[in-house]
Design a protein around this motif. Structure first.
Motif, PDB file in Angstrom:
ATOM      1  N   ALA A   1      40.728  33.483  47.871  1.00 42.79           N
ATOM      2  CA  ALA A   1      40.578  32.140  47.322  1.00 42.79           C
ATOM      3  C   ALA A   1      39.178  31.574  47.532  1.00 42.79           C
ATOM      4  O   ALA A   1      38.866  30.496  47.037  1.00 42.79           O
ATOM      5  CB  ALA A   1      41.611  31.212  47.953  1.00 42.79           C
ATOM      6  N   SER A   2      38.316  32.292  48.270  1.00 40.15           N
ATOM      7  CA  SER A   2      36.955  31.833  48.565  1.00 40.15           C
ATOM      8  C   SER A   2      35.940  32.764  47.928  1.00 40.15           C
ATOM      9  O   SER A   2      36.206  33.956  47.730  1.00 40.15           O
ATOM     10  CB  SER A   2      36.730  31.812  50.074  1.00 40.15           C
ATOM     11  OG  SER A   2      37.631  30.928  50.693  1.00 40.15           O
TER      12      SER A   2
ATOM     13  N   LEU B   1      30.408  36.730  43.942  1.00 41.41           N
ATOM     14  CA  LEU B   1      31.723  36.879  43.311  1.00 41.41           C
ATOM     15  C   LEU B   1      32.551  35.628  43.574  1.00 41.41           C
ATOM     16  O   LEU B   1      32.826  35.288  44.729  1.00 41.41           O
ATOM     17  CB  LEU B   1      32.476  38.079  43.898  1.00 41.41           C
ATOM     18  CG  LEU B   1      31.977  39.428  43.448  1.00 41.41           C
ATOM     19  CD1 LEU B   1      31.423  40.175  44.617  1.00 41.41           C
ATOM     20  CD2 LEU B   1      33.127  40.168  42.845  1.00 41.41           C
ATOM     21  N   ALA B   2      32.948  34.955  42.518  1.00 40.25           N
ATOM     22  CA  ALA B   2      33.842  33.810  42.655  1.00 40.25           C
ATOM     23  C   ALA B   2      35.218  34.313  43.076  1.00 40.25           C
ATOM     24  O   ALA B   2      35.527  35.504  42.961  1.00 40.25           O
ATOM     25  CB  ALA B   2      33.940  33.071  41.325  1.00 40.25           C
TER      26      ALA B   2
ATOM     27  N   THR C   1      35.929  40.045  39.465  1.00 43.29           N
ATOM     28  CA  THR C   1      35.641  41.467  39.597  1.00 43.29           C
ATOM     29  C   THR C   1      34.309  41.731  38.916  1.00 43.29           C
ATOM     30  O   THR C   1      34.076  41.246  37.804  1.00 43.29           O
ATOM     31  CB  THR C   1      36.739  42.327  38.947  1.00 43.29           C
ATOM     32  OG1 THR C   1      37.971  42.078  39.619  1.00 43.29           O
ATOM     33  CG2 THR C   1      36.403  43.804  39.017  1.00 43.29           C
ATOM     34  N   LYS C   2      33.445  42.497  39.584  1.00 45.71           N
ATOM     35  CA  LYS C   2      32.137  42.821  38.998  1.00 45.71           C
ATOM     36  C   LYS C   2      31.814  44.292  39.214  1.00 45.71           C
ATOM     37  O   LYS C   2      32.132  44.863  40.251  1.00 45.71           O
ATOM     38  CB  LYS C   2      31.036  41.961  39.601  1.00 45.71           C
ATOM     39  CG  LYS C   2      31.145  40.506  39.199  1.00 45.71           C
ATOM     40  CD  LYS C   2      29.881  39.762  39.469  1.00 45.71           C
ATOM     41  CE  LYS C   2      30.032  38.322  39.000  1.00 45.71           C
ATOM     42  NZ  LYS C   2      28.836  37.549  39.260  1.00 45.71           N
TER      43      LYS C   2
ATOM     44  N   LEU D   1      38.259  41.780  49.775  1.00 45.94           N
ATOM     45  CA  LEU D   1      37.351  42.519  48.895  1.00 45.94           C
ATOM     46  C   LEU D   1      37.846  43.947  48.713  1.00 45.94           C
ATOM     47  O   LEU D   1      37.945  44.714  49.659  1.00 45.94           O
ATOM     48  CB  LEU D   1      35.934  42.510  49.464  1.00 45.94           C
ATOM     49  CG  LEU D   1      35.299  41.132  49.605  1.00 45.94           C
ATOM     50  CD1 LEU D   1      33.962  41.238  50.292  1.00 45.94           C
ATOM     51  CD2 LEU D   1      35.162  40.469  48.255  1.00 45.94           C
ATOM     52  N   LYS D   2      38.150  44.286  47.479  1.00 45.71           N
ATOM     53  CA  LYS D   2      38.572  45.649  47.132  1.00 45.71           C
ATOM     54  C   LYS D   2      37.368  46.336  46.510  1.00 45.71           C
ATOM     55  O   LYS D   2      36.754  45.828  45.578  1.00 45.71           O
ATOM     56  CB  LYS D   2      39.737  45.623  46.134  1.00 45.71           C
ATOM     57  CG  LYS D   2      40.900  44.728  46.577  1.00 45.71           C
ATOM     58  CD  LYS D   2      41.432  45.119  47.928  1.00 45.71           C
ATOM     59  CE  LYS D   2      42.560  44.186  48.336  1.00 45.71           C
ATOM     60  NZ  LYS D   2      42.751  44.070  49.744  1.00 45.71           N
ATOM     61  N   ARG D   3      37.024  47.521  47.045  1.00 47.23           N
ATOM     62  CA  ARG D   3      35.804  48.209  46.645  1.00 47.23           C
ATOM     63  C   ARG D   3      36.082  49.626  46.176  1.00 47.23           C
ATOM     64  O   ARG D   3      36.893  50.329  46.773  1.00 47.23           O
ATOM     65  CB  ARG D   3      34.834  48.230  47.822  1.00 47.23           C
ATOM     66  CG  ARG D   3      34.524  46.847  48.340  1.00 47.23           C
ATOM     67  CD  ARG D   3      34.030  46.823  49.770  1.00 47.23           C
ATOM     68  NE  ARG D   3      34.808  47.547  50.749  1.00 47.23           N
ATOM     69  CZ  ARG D   3      35.891  47.084  51.356  1.00 47.23           C
ATOM     70  NH1 ARG D   3      36.364  45.906  51.051  1.00 47.23           N
ATOM     71  NH2 ARG D   3      36.532  47.792  52.262  1.00 47.23           N
TER      72      ARG D   3
END
Length: 87
Positions: A16-17, A41-42, A46-47, A80-82
């Motif tokens: 949420a942050s 990243l808001a 996803t970027k 964060l999923k990477r």
């Protein structure tokens, strides 16, 4: 993470942050001082980040981390999923 002209980093912020991803450069690029690659990243964003060429982000030959990049994250790490992708 590995580097190369076909290597990308896909990051999703499931929290949420907002968060920030920073791929560190290794000094100079073609004799010029290079800046780190910083991506914001808001929440929920996803970027796809890259490509991440060795010349800019990889440690030099002879280093224990040769051809690898260091990536720093701010925000809630668990959100964060990477993935590292090669095309």
């Amino acid at each position: 993470m590995d580097t190369g002209s076909t290597v990308f980093l896909l990051v999703s912020n499931t929290g949420a942050s907002p968060a920030t991803v920073t791929v560190e450069t290794q000094g100079t690029l073609y004799g010029l001082e290079a800046e780190d690659l910083t991506v914001s990243l808001a929440a929920g964003a996803t970027k796809l980040i890259g490509p991440l060429p060795r010349q800019a982000f990889g440690f030099p030959k002879g280093d224990v981390n040769a051809d690898r990049a260091f990536v720093d994250y701010t925000g809630t790490y668990a959100d964060l999923k990477r993935s590292v992708l090669t095309f």
